[in-house]
Motif scaffolding. Structure first.
Motif, PDB file in Angstrom:
ATOM      1  N   ARG A 162      21.240  -2.922-112.176  1.00 37.01           N
ATOM      2  CA  ARG A 162      22.793  -2.780-111.964  1.00 37.01           C
ATOM      3  C   ARG A 162      22.902  -2.478-110.520  1.00 37.01           C
ATOM      4  O   ARG A 162      22.122  -1.345-109.918  1.00 37.01           O
ATOM      5  CB  ARG A 162      23.264  -1.465-112.678  1.00 37.01           C
ATOM      6  N   LEU A 163      23.763  -3.064-109.785  1.00 36.53           N
ATOM      7  CA  LEU A 163      24.015  -2.804-108.583  1.00 36.53           C
ATOM      8  C   LEU A 163      25.113  -1.601-108.518  1.00 36.53           C
ATOM      9  O   LEU A 163      26.192  -1.616-109.306  1.00 36.53           O
ATOM     10  CB  LEU A 163      24.699  -3.743-107.716  1.00 36.53           C
ATOM     11  N   VAL A 164      24.995  -0.725-107.771  1.00 38.45           N
ATOM     12  CA  VAL A 164      25.990   0.511-107.866  1.00 38.45           C
ATOM     13  C   VAL A 164      26.477   0.926-106.772  1.00 38.45           C
ATOM     14  O   VAL A 164      25.840   0.917-105.596  1.00 38.45           O
ATOM     15  CB  VAL A 164      25.030   1.884-108.563  1.00 38.45           C
ATOM     16  N   VAL A 165      27.870   1.307-106.712  1.00 40.49           N
ATOM     17  CA  VAL A 165      28.387   1.898-105.279  1.00 40.49           C
ATOM     18  C   VAL A 165      29.528   2.663-105.727  1.00 40.49           C
ATOM     19  O   VAL A 165      30.385   2.320-106.503  1.00 40.49           O
ATOM     20  CB  VAL A 165      29.018   0.461-104.607  1.00 40.49           C
ATOM     21  N   PRO A 166      29.508   3.802-105.039  1.00 41.94           N
ATOM     22  CA  PRO A 166      30.472   4.798-105.128  1.00 41.94           C
ATOM     23  C   PRO A 166      31.706   4.412-104.397  1.00 41.94           C
ATOM     24  O   PRO A 166      31.618   4.029-103.062  1.00 41.94           O
ATOM     25  CB  PRO A 166      29.856   6.161-104.832  1.00 41.94           C
ATOM     26  N   LEU A 167      32.845   4.467-104.936  1.00 42.58           N
ATOM     27  CA  LEU A 167      34.225   4.420-104.203  1.00 42.58           C
ATOM     28  C   LEU A 167      34.874   5.775-104.153  1.00 42.58           C
ATOM     29  O   LEU A 167      35.271   6.261-105.212  1.00 42.58           O
ATOM     30  CB  LEU A 167      35.133   3.502-104.733  1.00 42.58           C
ATOM     31  N   GLN A 168      34.819   6.555-102.812  1.00 38.92           N
ATOM     32  CA  GLN A 168      35.347   7.597-102.641  1.00 38.92           C
ATOM     33  C   GLN A 168      36.990   7.717-102.296  1.00 38.92           C
ATOM     34  O   GLN A 168      37.110   6.899-101.484  1.00 38.92           O
ATOM     35  CB  GLN A 168      34.558   8.351-101.486  1.00 38.92           C
ATOM     36  N   THR A 169      37.562   8.689-103.118  1.00 40.19           N
ATOM     37  CA  THR A 169      39.204   8.783-102.985  1.00 40.19           C
ATOM     38  C   THR A 169      39.387  10.090-102.832  1.00 40.19           C
ATOM     39  O   THR A 169      38.475  11.035-102.803  1.00 40.19           O
ATOM     40  CB  THR A 169      39.885   8.290-104.209  1.00 40.19           C
ATOM     41  N   SER A 170      40.642  10.439-102.303  1.00 36.60           N
ATOM     42  CA  SER A 170      40.914  12.009-102.128  1.00 36.60           C
ATOM     43  C   SER A 170      40.935  12.608-103.686  1.00 36.60           C
ATOM     44  O   SER A 170      41.206  13.869-103.500  1.00 36.60           O
ATOM     45  CB  SER A 170      42.231  11.816-101.787  1.00 36.60           C
ATOM     46  N   LEU A 171      40.859  11.826-104.762  1.00 36.39           N
ATOM     47  CA  LEU A 171      41.133  12.565-106.022  1.00 36.39           C
ATOM     48  C   LEU A 171      39.817  12.455-106.783  1.00 36.39           C
ATOM     49  O   LEU A 171      39.624  13.173-107.935  1.00 36.39           O
ATOM     50  CB  LEU A 171      42.083  11.520-106.819  1.00 36.39           C
ATOM     51  N   GLY A 172      38.689  11.860-105.976  1.00 34.60           N
ATOM     52  CA  GLY A 172      37.539  12.069-106.917  1.00 34.60           C
ATOM     53  C   GLY A 172      36.857  10.589-106.570  1.00 34.60           C
ATOM     54  O   GLY A 172      37.509   9.753-106.331  1.00 34.60           O
ATOM     55  N   ASP A 173      35.548  10.338-107.024  1.00 31.87           N
ATOM     56  CA  ASP A 173      34.828   9.126-106.817  1.00 31.87           C
ATOM     57  C   ASP A 173      35.228   8.207-108.205  1.00 31.87           C
ATOM     58  O   ASP A 173      35.054   8.565-109.257  1.00 31.87           O
ATOM     59  CB  ASP A 173      33.436   9.378-106.857  1.00 31.87           C
ATOM     60  N   LEU A 174      35.083   6.886-107.833  1.00 27.54           N
ATOM     61  CA  LEU A 174      35.118   6.034-109.013  1.00 27.54           C
ATOM     62  C   LEU A 174      33.909   5.375-108.624  1.00 27.54           C
ATOM     63  O   LEU A 174      33.662   4.487-107.658  1.00 27.54           O
ATOM     64  CB  LEU A 174      36.349   5.121-108.903  1.00 27.54           C
ATOM     65  N   THR A 175      32.878   5.111-109.641  1.00 30.67           N
ATOM     66  CA  THR A 175      31.491   4.499-109.368  1.00 30.67           C
ATOM     67  C   THR A 175      31.543   3.154-109.984  1.00 30.67           C
ATOM     68  O   THR A 175      31.761   3.191-111.266  1.00 30.67           O
ATOM     69  CB  THR A 175      30.331   5.256-109.824  1.00 30.67           C
TER      70      THR A 175
END
Length: 172
Positions: free
Chosen positions: A132-145
């Protein structure tokens, strides 16, 4: 796996989060995972079939899930009940739907399954021989990976054959 297959999912997540919640994302470091265990409280799983086959997973904490669903639905959620679960599953569905449009524009026909929501850390979701390729997407509300395990299908396996997937464990 072609890392370029990940970009439509990252772009789609950014577009959907901005449109639905007015939340922007910043991309964290890309990594490759081979572990079959979930590391997030909530995981939305969607299978991909046709010219691309595999699975996309979206992982987030309960806190982030509640913040996301509260903004999307315009009411405060304090517990991850059935309605909140449905909202988060639909968020994964919308992101993946948007990503498949981008993939089609790049010449890859892809269909998706209805979303499956897995609640709890440590649940085993095996993509078998797919890293699996994994990338976290950081937001002001928390991360979506975003976890992506896909490959281009051979011509004889196109048209709706699902990739073997195993989900085990109670996770809590």
């Amino acid at each position: 796996m072609n890392v370029n297959f990940l970009n439509p999912f990252v772009e789609a997540a950014n577009e959907v989060l901005m449109a639905e919640m007015n939340v922007s994302t910043s991309r964290g470091p890309l990594s490759l995972h081979k572990s079959a265990l979930t590391t997030d409280d909530v995981t939305v799983l969607i299978s991909l079939v046709d010219q691309l086959q595999g699975v996309v997973l979206y992982g987030l904490s309960y806190d982030t899930a509640l913040k996301f669903v509260s903004l999307m639905m315009g009411q405060e959620f304090r517990e991850f009940d059935n309605l909140a679960q449905s909202g988060i599953a639909e968020l994964g569905n919308v992101i993946t739907g948007r990503a498949t449009i981008k993939l089609a524009e790049a010449g890859y026909r892809t269909n998706i399954s209805p979303p499956t929501l897995v609640s709890g850390r440590g649940v085993q979701i095996s993509t078998l021989d797919f890293p699996r390729l994994v990338v976290p997407l950081q937001t002001s509300l928390g991360d979506l990976t975003v976890h992506l395990a896909v490959r281009e299908a051979s011509p004889d396996t196109r048209g709706g054959n699902f990739i073997p997937l195993a989900v085990n464990g109670a996770g809590q």
